[in-house]
Structures are given as C-alpha cells and as structure tokens.
Motif scaffolding. Structure first.
Motif, short mmCIF file in Angstrom:
data_model
loop_
_atom_site.label_atom_id
_atom_site.label_comp_id
_atom_site.label_asym_id
_atom_site.label_seq_id
_atom_site.Cartn_x
_atom_site.Cartn_y
_atom_site.Cartn_z
N VAL A 84 -6.51 -0.92 7.47
CA VAL A 84 -4.90 0.75 7.26
C VAL A 84 -3.88 -0.24 6.74
O VAL A 84 -3.49 0.01 5.94
N ALA A 85 -3.93 -1.44 7.41
CA ALA A 85 -3.11 -2.49 6.68
C ALA A 85 -3.24 -2.90 4.94
O ALA A 85 -2.01 -3.12 4.58
N LEU A 86 -4.20 -2.95 4.64
CA LEU A 86 -4.83 -3.07 3.33
C LEU A 86 -4.81 -2.12 2.51
O LEU A 86 -3.40 -1.90 1.69
N HIS A 87 -4.67 -0.92 2.99
CA HIS A 87 -4.15 0.19 2.39
C HIS A 87 -2.76 0.35 2.49
O HIS A 87 -2.38 0.47 1.06
N ALA A 88 -1.68 0.06 3.02
CA ALA A 88 -0.42 -0.17 3.36
C ALA A 88 0.08 -1.03 2.08
O ALA A 88 1.03 -1.40 1.58
N ALA A 89 -1.01 -2.07 1.66
CA ALA A 89 -0.25 -3.20 1.15
C ALA A 89 -0.43 -3.05 -0.30
O ALA A 89 0.79 -3.43 -1.30
N PHE A 90 -1.76 -1.89 -0.33
CA PHE A 90 -1.71 -1.97 -1.76
C PHE A 90 -1.31 -0.92 -2.68
O PHE A 90 -0.49 -0.87 -3.34
N ALA A 91 -0.77 0.30 -1.24
CA ALA A 91 0.23 1.14 -2.24
C ALA A 91 1.80 0.43 -2.29
O ALA A 91 2.39 0.43 -2.81
N GLY A 92 2.08 -0.41 -1.48
CA GLY A 92 3.33 -1.68 -2.00
C GLY A 92 3.24 -2.07 -3.04
O GLY A 92 3.88 -2.23 -3.67
N LEU A 93 2.10 -2.18 -3.15
CA LEU A 93 1.58 -3.64 -4.90
C LEU A 93 1.77 -2.44 -5.55
O LEU A 93 2.86 -2.30 -6.66
N GLY A 94 0.87 -1.32 -5.30
CA GLY A 94 1.30 -0.25 -7.01
C GLY A 94 2.33 0.11 -6.82
O GLY A 94 3.25 0.42 -8.25
#
Length: 489
Positions: free
Chosen positions: A132-142
């Motif tokens: 879940v944290a990885l998905h949140a980080a990818f969303a932030g990077l996007g």
C-alpha cells in the motif's frame, strides 16, 4: 558525484549547441530582465535539468521494480497496478498544472516545490516494504513528475516564445539521456539506497538551479493571459494563425484545444511504449529466454542508449528545421513520420521473431532509435500549431502521463491473464508506434497546414535567395528547404 558532474556539464554543452553563447550566472540578472539572452539560457538549462530528473525517476521506478517488489514480498507483474497509482497521481498533477502555473503564480517556485517533494519520495522508496505504501509513493511520484514536466514545457514556451521548438526538443533529449544513466548506475550497484540517493542528489542540484533563476512572470506582456479568457484565447489564436500564414482554421479548433488533444494522444502512445519497454524488457529476457539471462541489464541499457542517440539526432534535425522559419512545419511532418516508421519496423521485427536473438537486439535498438525523438517533435509541432497556454500544455502532458501509466498496466494484465504471455510486449510496442501516425496527419487539415508559408513562397524566393543579406544555408538546411518548397507546390 562524478556522474552528476558529467550530467551537469553535458547540459551546459547542449545549451551551447542551442545558442552558441557563453552562460552567465543568474545572480547578474534582475528578475524583470529575464528576457536577456543569457538569462533565457540559464532558465533553459534549469528546465532541461528538471526534465532530466523526470526521465531518471520514470526510468528508475521501472528498472528497480523487481527489487521493490522483492522488498514487498511479491513479483513485478503482480504489482503492475503501481503504474495505475502513478497514473492517478500524474493525471491529478497534469490537470492541476494549468492552475498551478497560471498568473499570478511564479512557475519557478512551483517547480521548486515539486522537486522538493520528489526528493523526499525518492529517499523514502528504498525503505518501502508495504504494498500500500509503495502504491502511495508511486502516486506521489506521478503527481510530482507531472507537475514538473508540464511546468518545464509551459515555462520553456513562456521564456523562448516562437523560438521554443529546439529547446522543447532539448528537454526531451535530456529526459532520454538522463534515463539512460539509470541502467549504468544499476550495473555499478544493486543498492536501492545508492540508486535513489544519486537521483535525489541530482534533483537537489536542479532545485537549487531553478530556485536561483529569475522569474519569467515579470514579463509585462503576460498580464493578459489568453488561456484565462476564451475570447482572448481565440483572438490570440487568430493572430498566431495570421503570423504563420494559416488563416483558414475553424474557431472551434483553438477554442476546444483540438490540436492539443490530438498531440496528447500521440505522446500517450509514444511515452507509454517507452515506459513499457524500459520497465519490462528485462522480464521479457527472463521469461522468453531469447538471450542469456545475464544480458537483461544490457538489454535495458541498449534500449536507453538507442533512445538517447535518436533524441540527439532528432534535436539536430529540429535545430536545422527551426532555421527555416514557419515553413519548417512541412519537413517536420515528413521527418517525424520517418522516425515513427523506424520504430514500427523495429517493433514488427521483434514481434515477428520473438525467439530470435538477432531480431530481439535489432528490434529493440530500432524501436528505441525511432521512438527517442518523437515526443520532442510533438512538442515542436504543438508549439507551431497552437497558442501558448497553461491549459493547452496541460492537455498534452496529461496524455503523456496517462500513457506512461495505462499502457504498461494494460500490457501486464494481458501478459499475466491471456495466452499471449510475454509475446504481448513486442506486439504492444509495435502498436504504440503505429497508432500515432493517423493522429499526426489528422492535425494537418484541422490546422490548414498546407497554407502555412504559402504567401511567403509566392512573394519572394524565401529559400536560396541571392540577396547578400540572406544567410547561407548548410547542405542539410537546403535539403529541408527544398523539401518544404515541394510540399508547398
């Protein structure tokens, strides 16, 4: 550190190629004097560096996906949904950018804030162990990369105006070259902390460069922003069409950003295919066995080197075309089509012989070489056919960021849940190059491209003039000029 210094020095050399002038320090310019040549060059370098950060981030999250998945106790194809998360963040960032960069906001400050957020997320990624944290980080990077790359293109057009074409192309060159550094770093170290630490250092240097630059918003002529008022935008569009001798364009083309939407769909496929190949070519090597498994890092490096070489070639071509003035739009179409066909041939070769090592290497190299400059040409075309506005550029960058997420995600679904398996990668790669062709030629009638430069061609010999005041063209420029004359009839 040596890699970072090399990267910065390379960008200074690219600036010299574009302008032929030495670079001054930004502190010597008052903010209201940003239109001086040296100040424009400093701003151009800062935006190129920021695009380089976006290229590095985009490549890194794809090439390190295996290691990030291992940290989260899963597989890279099983978490292809991280690209959807990145896409959601990128969509929000691209859509929001029109508001973020609209007057009275200062674009450089927005870029600094976005780069600061990217630095924080990059330093967090090596410690991520939760899906879940990885998905949140990818969303932030996007979100961060969308705001940054959209801002770079908006600010480049704002600073350089009609001369922005080669600078927009240079942005994509740096994007590609910076992306090629990631496989080199990965060959030197497997440590996620080291990889993302180096990238964060480059982002910090970029943040400092842009933060110390003058603000283009001090330009007095930008008080009336065409994109903020539809009537002003339509009037500005009519003026721009008259300047380019293309006056038979329907008002709704400008009013509803039709050209920007078509170009946005083109970059959707170009960037989507590039992210797809750079993220999963290593997995293709492992699953297909087409070459030795130890060559997977070399395969990724080959793709990025081919992309970088193609972008250098495209940048040189754009500089020559730009010297032709408004008539340069005619060879621009033909040259972009040739690059696209190179990528189509490469993808078709790879898809037709998926078990052949020579077809694999030739295919990925031809694809990378052809794909490399295409986005830069799209930006140049957009700069020639549309009125500069935050909303218009955001539409184009929305397509870019959406493609970078949706194309890889849909391909991984087909990879895991259909009988195609790894064969879907070369097939999707080929489609990503072929589908933009009809979109490219649809922009011609909508913008009355055939009429651009026709009046100048009938008034005087625009090319090859015997007037001593006319600069002598190189053989390459003369070839482009001849091509333009033929297209004008």
């Amino acid at each position: 550190m040596n890699r970072c210094m090399f990267f910065l020095c390379w960008q200074v050399e690219t600036q010299a190629l574009l302008s032929g002038r030495p670079l001054k320090q930004p502190s010597s310019f008052p903010e209201e004097d940003f239109k001086t040549k040296a100040a424009q060059e400093w701003l151009g370098i800062g935006y190129m560096m920021a695009m380089g950060v976006c290229g590095v981030v985009l490549t890194a999250i794809g090439s390190t996906l295996d290691a990030l998945a291992f940290q989260c106790d899963t597989t890279p194809t099983a978490i292809g949904s991280v690209f959807v998360a990145r896409g959601c963040g990128a969509i929000v960032g691209a859509v929001s950018s029109a508001k973020f960069y609209a007057p009275p906001a200062k674009g450089n400050q927005v870029l600094v804030a976005a780069l600061g957020g990217l630095v924080a997320l990059l330093l967090y990624l090596p410690f991520t162990t939760d899906i879940v944290a990885l998905h949140a980080a990818f969303a932030g990077l996007g979100f961060g990369t969308a705001v940054t790359d959209t801002g770079c293109q908006i600010m480049t057009r704002k600073v350089h105006g009609k001369e922005a074409g080669p600078w927009l192309g240079a942005n994509t060159v740096v994007f590609g070259v910076a992306g090629a550094l990631v496989p080199v770093i990965s060959l030197a170290t497997d440590s996620l902390l080291a990889i993302f630490g180096i990238i964060a250092s480059v982002a910090l240097a970029t943040l400092a460069t842009i933060g110390s630059a003058p603000h283009p918003e001090f330009e007095p002529t930008q008080d009336a922003n065409p994109s903020s008022d539809p009537a002003l935008k339509q009037a500005a569009g009519a003026t721009a069409r008259q300047e380019t001798k293309a006056v038979q364009v329907a008002p709704w083309v400008d009013k509803y950003y039709v050209t920007e939407m078509l170009i946005g769909q083109m970059v959707f496929w170009f960037i989507g295919g590039k992210v797809l190949v750079s993220s999963y070519v290593e997995d293709f090597v492992l699953d297909s066995g087409v070459v030795d498994k130890s060559s997977k890092d070399l395969a990724l490096l080959a793709v990025w080197v081919a992309i970088a070489v193609g972008r250098f070639g495209g940048l040189y071509d754009q500089i020559q075309i730009n010297s032709l003035g408004v008539k340069g739009v005619h060879p621009l179409y033909g040259h972009l089509a040739l690059w696209i066909w190179c990528g189509v041939i490469g993808g078709s070769l790879w898809a037709s012989f998926p078990k052949s090592p020579w077809a694999f290497w030739a295919g990925v190299i031809l694809y990378g070489f052809g794909n490399g400059p295409c986005v830069g040409y799209c930006y140049d075309l957009n700069n020639r056919l549309t009125v500069a506005s935050e909303a218009g550029m955001s539409i184009v960058m929305f397509g870019l960021n959406f493609g970078a997420s949706l194309v890889p995600y849909l391909t991984t679904l087909a990879w895991d849940h259909t009988a195609l398996g790894f064969h879907v990668l070369p097939l999707a790669t080929t489609l990503s190059m072929a589908l933009p062709l009809p979109l490219l030629y649809l922009t011609r009638p909508l913008n009355d491209v055939a009429a651009i430069g026709r009046k100048a061609a009938t008034d005087a010999k625009y090319y090859g003039s015997q007037d001593p005041s006319t600069p002598r063209k190189s053989g390459y420029q003369a070839s482009c000029a001849s091509e333009s004359e033929k297209l004008l009839g």
